[in-house]
Each structure stands twice: as C-alpha cells, then as structure tokens.
Design a protein around this motif. Structure first.
Motif, short mmCIF file in Angstrom:
data_model
loop_
_atom_site.label_atom_id
_atom_site.label_comp_id
_atom_site.label_asym_id
_atom_site.label_seq_id
_atom_site.Cartn_x
_atom_site.Cartn_y
_atom_site.Cartn_z
N PHE A 30 0.81 -1.21 0.00
CA PHE A 30 0.00 0.00 0.00
C PHE A 30 0.85 1.26 0.00
O PHE A 30 1.74 1.43 0.84
N LYS A 31 0.53 2.18 -0.92
CA LYS A 31 1.29 3.42 -0.99
C LYS A 31 1.01 4.34 0.19
O LYS A 31 1.77 5.29 0.42
N THR A 32 -0.06 4.07 0.94
CA THR A 32 -0.34 4.84 2.15
C THR A 32 0.19 4.16 3.40
O THR A 32 -0.21 4.49 4.51
N SER A 33 1.07 3.20 3.22
CA SER A 33 1.73 2.51 4.34
C SER A 33 3.13 3.06 4.51
O SER A 33 3.83 3.37 3.54
N LYS A 34 3.58 3.15 5.76
CA LYS A 34 4.93 3.65 6.04
C LYS A 34 6.02 2.71 5.52
O LYS A 34 7.17 3.09 5.39
N ALA A 35 5.65 1.45 5.23
CA ALA A 35 6.63 0.48 4.72
C ALA A 35 6.50 0.28 3.21
O ALA A 35 7.06 -0.67 2.67
N HIS A 36 5.80 1.17 2.54
CA HIS A 36 5.56 1.01 1.10
C HIS A 36 6.86 0.83 0.33
O HIS A 36 7.83 1.56 0.54
N GLN A 37 6.86 -0.17 -0.52
CA GLN A 37 8.00 -0.50 -1.39
C GLN A 37 9.26 -0.89 -0.61
O GLN A 37 10.37 -0.72 -1.10
N ALA A 38 9.07 -1.45 0.57
CA ALA A 38 10.23 -1.94 1.35
C ALA A 38 10.89 -3.12 0.66
O ALA A 38 12.06 -3.41 0.90
N GLY A 39 10.15 -3.86 -0.16
CA GLY A 39 10.75 -4.86 -1.02
C GLY A 39 10.70 -6.29 -0.52
O GLY A 39 10.19 -6.60 0.55
N TRP A 40 11.30 -7.17 -1.36
CA TRP A 40 11.25 -8.61 -1.13
C TRP A 40 12.00 -9.02 0.13
O TRP A 40 11.62 -9.97 0.81
N VAL A 41 13.06 -8.31 0.48
CA VAL A 41 13.81 -8.64 1.70
C VAL A 41 12.90 -8.49 2.91
O VAL A 41 12.88 -9.35 3.81
N ALA A 42 12.14 -7.41 2.96
CA ALA A 42 11.21 -7.20 4.07
C ALA A 42 10.16 -8.31 4.12
O ALA A 42 9.81 -8.81 5.19
N ILE A 43 9.66 -8.71 2.94
CA ILE A 43 8.64 -9.77 2.89
C ILE A 43 9.21 -11.10 3.37
O ILE A 43 8.58 -11.81 4.17
N ALA A 44 10.40 -11.46 2.91
CA ALA A 44 11.00 -12.74 3.31
C ALA A 44 11.26 -12.78 4.80
O ALA A 44 10.95 -13.78 5.48
N PHE A 45 11.84 -11.73 5.34
CA PHE A 45 12.08 -11.70 6.79
C PHE A 45 10.77 -11.62 7.56
O PHE A 45 10.63 -12.22 8.64
N GLY A 46 9.80 -10.87 7.03
CA GLY A 46 8.51 -10.77 7.70
C GLY A 46 7.83 -12.12 7.85
O GLY A 46 7.29 -12.45 8.92
N TRP A 47 7.87 -12.93 6.79
CA TRP A 47 7.27 -14.27 6.88
C TRP A 47 8.08 -15.18 7.82
O TRP A 47 7.51 -15.98 8.57
N GLY A 48 9.41 -15.05 7.79
CA GLY A 48 10.22 -15.84 8.71
C GLY A 48 9.92 -15.51 10.16
O GLY A 48 9.74 -16.40 11.00
N PHE A 49 9.83 -14.22 10.48
CA PHE A 49 9.51 -13.80 11.84
C PHE A 49 8.09 -14.20 12.21
O PHE A 49 7.80 -14.51 13.38
N ALA A 50 7.18 -14.22 11.22
CA ALA A 50 5.81 -14.66 11.48
C ALA A 50 5.79 -16.13 11.89
O ALA A 50 5.09 -16.52 12.84
N VAL A 51 6.57 -16.96 11.19
CA VAL A 51 6.68 -18.38 11.55
C VAL A 51 7.24 -18.51 12.97
O VAL A 51 6.71 -19.26 13.80
N MET A 52 8.32 -17.80 13.25
CA MET A 52 8.95 -17.89 14.56
C MET A 52 7.98 -17.51 15.68
O MET A 52 7.84 -18.21 16.68
N THR A 53 7.27 -16.39 15.51
CA THR A 53 6.33 -15.92 16.53
C THR A 53 5.22 -16.92 16.77
O THR A 53 4.90 -17.27 17.91
N ALA A 54 4.63 -17.41 15.68
CA ALA A 54 3.50 -18.33 15.80
C ALA A 54 3.91 -19.66 16.41
O ALA A 54 3.18 -20.23 17.23
N VAL A 55 5.08 -20.17 16.04
CA VAL A 55 5.54 -21.45 16.57
C VAL A 55 5.82 -21.34 18.06
O VAL A 55 5.38 -22.17 18.86
N TYR A 56 6.55 -20.31 18.47
CA TYR A 56 6.85 -20.15 19.90
C TYR A 56 5.58 -19.93 20.70
O TYR A 56 5.47 -20.35 21.85
N MET A 57 4.60 -19.25 20.12
CA MET A 57 3.37 -18.94 20.84
C MET A 57 2.53 -20.18 21.11
O MET A 57 1.90 -20.28 22.17
#
Length: 259
Positions: A30-57
């Motif tokens: 979203f262009k109205t998001s503060k992270a707009h165009q952060a890119g594939w690196v942000a997406i890959a790490f975001g999904w990795g951290f999502a897995v980590m958070t959910a598994v530990y929880m």
C-alpha cells in the motif's frame, strides 16, 4: 495433547502466522503505508519472523504445525491418527481465514483507499472501474501468484520449496511428544523459511503451505472489498497440491535417509 488443544493451538498459531505474514505484504504493497515498497527482503524476513512468533506462541498447545504439509509429513514419519490429522488441518484452515480477515481489519483504510483509486483498477489516466476477471489488485496480500504462468514449473517450484521446508522441520528434531519442533528447531526453521523466500520465492511467491494460500484466498473472495477483482481460482490448486506433494517427498526422503 488433547484434540481441543490441537484445534485451538492451530487456529491461534495459523491466524498469527497469516496476520504477520500477510501484514508485511500489505505494508509493502500500500502506498499509504509507512513500509511502502520496502521490497522482497522485508517480505522474506517478515514471513520468517511470522513463523517464529507463531511457533513459539503455540508449540506447547499443538506442536505448532501451522501447515497441512507439515502435518502430512509428520503423519508419514510419526504416529499421528487420522482424527488428529483432520483436527490439525481444520484448525489451520480456520486460522488462516481468520488471520487474513485480521489483516483486512488492520489495514482497512489502506484497502479502501487502494481499491477505490481508479488508477489501480483501470490503469493510469482511465476511468475504468469494472471488476477485473483475473487476479485482483490486492490478491497478492492474501495469496500467491506466479510471475510466469507455467503450470508444471509453478507446481515444481512449490514442490521443491516445500520439500526443503519439510526436511528442515523433520531434521531439527520433534518435541517429546513427536508433534512439533523444539525451541531451537523453531528458530532454525523460521530462518529456513527466510532462506526459501530469498532463493525459491521469486517464481511463485513460495506458498509452501496449503492453508497459507487457500485460507486467505477464501477470505479474499468473501470479504466486502470494492473493485477487488477475481481470486484467481484457476491457479489456486497449485499452492495446495504442490506443497502436499512436497510433504510426501520430504517425509519419504526423511524415512529413507535420516530416520
């Protein structure tokens, strides 16, 4: 662990996985998001951290499979009843739909602004607001799509990525009940998800999880979003079948080589 623990743990864990994973996709899109165009690196790490958070929880509740492919692989390599298999997958699907709905709520204003901007529907300089018949302008926040539509290649990419994930999960060692990862295995597997994103995510967006793709795709089709376009059901079988085939391959390789 009881059936209720499995069911609730998988609902909560998968919902958190999709909320954080889909959330990073929304943040970048979203262009109205503060992270707009952060890119594939942000997406890959975001999904990795999502897995980590959910598994530990939720690992203490259900073993935190959070993925039908993981559940199928554990059924192949360990003692998992048919009833538990169904309970895991039902919880994962409900959690995935819930998580995608929470992404929509968290970014409600951004969804509305993006989808009511005529440029995102009919292209720059047009007034075309017709509903698209193909993939919608926000579908990528919910589910995956290939960069090049080539059925066997897209399917093969998902199979390879999921096989790597399954071998990583199984070789990290399961907990004492044989139902999920231990603490170190959870962290390593989260980093493996980042690695798969970097190395194999480019062609298809690396679903490597049937619930991760199908649940949010169902949510996309049901949520009341103007001009959202189609849910791309013609492609939807690939991120379901590919990961399940990868689960069988990964479980078979583990049994033959590592067990």
């Amino acid at each position: 662990m009881s059936s209720s623990d499995i069911f609730l743990g998988e609902i909560i864990g998968t919902a958190v996985l999709i909320l954080l994973g889909g959330g990073v996709c929304a943040a970048v899109t979203f262009k109205t998001s503060k992270a707009h165009q952060a890119g594939w690196v942000a997406i890959a790490f975001g999904w990795g951290f999502a897995v980590m958070t959910a598994v530990y929880m939720t690992s203490h509740l259900s073993g935190a499979h959070l993925n039908p492919a993981v559940t199928v692989a554990i059924a192949i390599t360990d003692d998992l009843s048919a009833a538990d298999l169904f309970t895991y997958i039902a919880g994962q699907m409900i959690g995935a739909i819930l998580g995608a709905t929470l992404v929509w709520l968290a970014y409600y204003g951004q969804f509305h602004a993006h989808l009511t901007d005529r440029e995102t529907v009919g292209g720059p300089g047009t007034q075309d607001t017709r509903t698209a018949t193909g993939p919608g302008p926000v579908l990528g926040i919910f589910s995956t799509a290939p960069e090049i539509r080539h059925t066997w290649q897209n399917l093969t990419t998902e199979i390879i990525g999921t096989t790597v994930l399954i071998l990583a999960v199984l070789t990290q060692g399961l907990n004492d009940e044989g139902k999920g990862l231990g603490p170190i295995g959870a962290l390593i597997t989260a980093l493996v998800v980042v690695s798969i994103g970097f190395s194999l995510g480019g062609p298809t967006g690396y679903a490597i999880n049937p619930a991760r793709d199908l649940g949010p795709r169902i949510a996309h089709s049901l949520l009341p979003m103007p001009n959202k376009g189609g849910s791309d059901w013609s492609y939807s079988w690939i991120p379901v079948v590919g990961p399940l085939v990868g689960a069988v391959l990964g479980g078979g390789i583990y049994n033959a080589v590592f067990a």
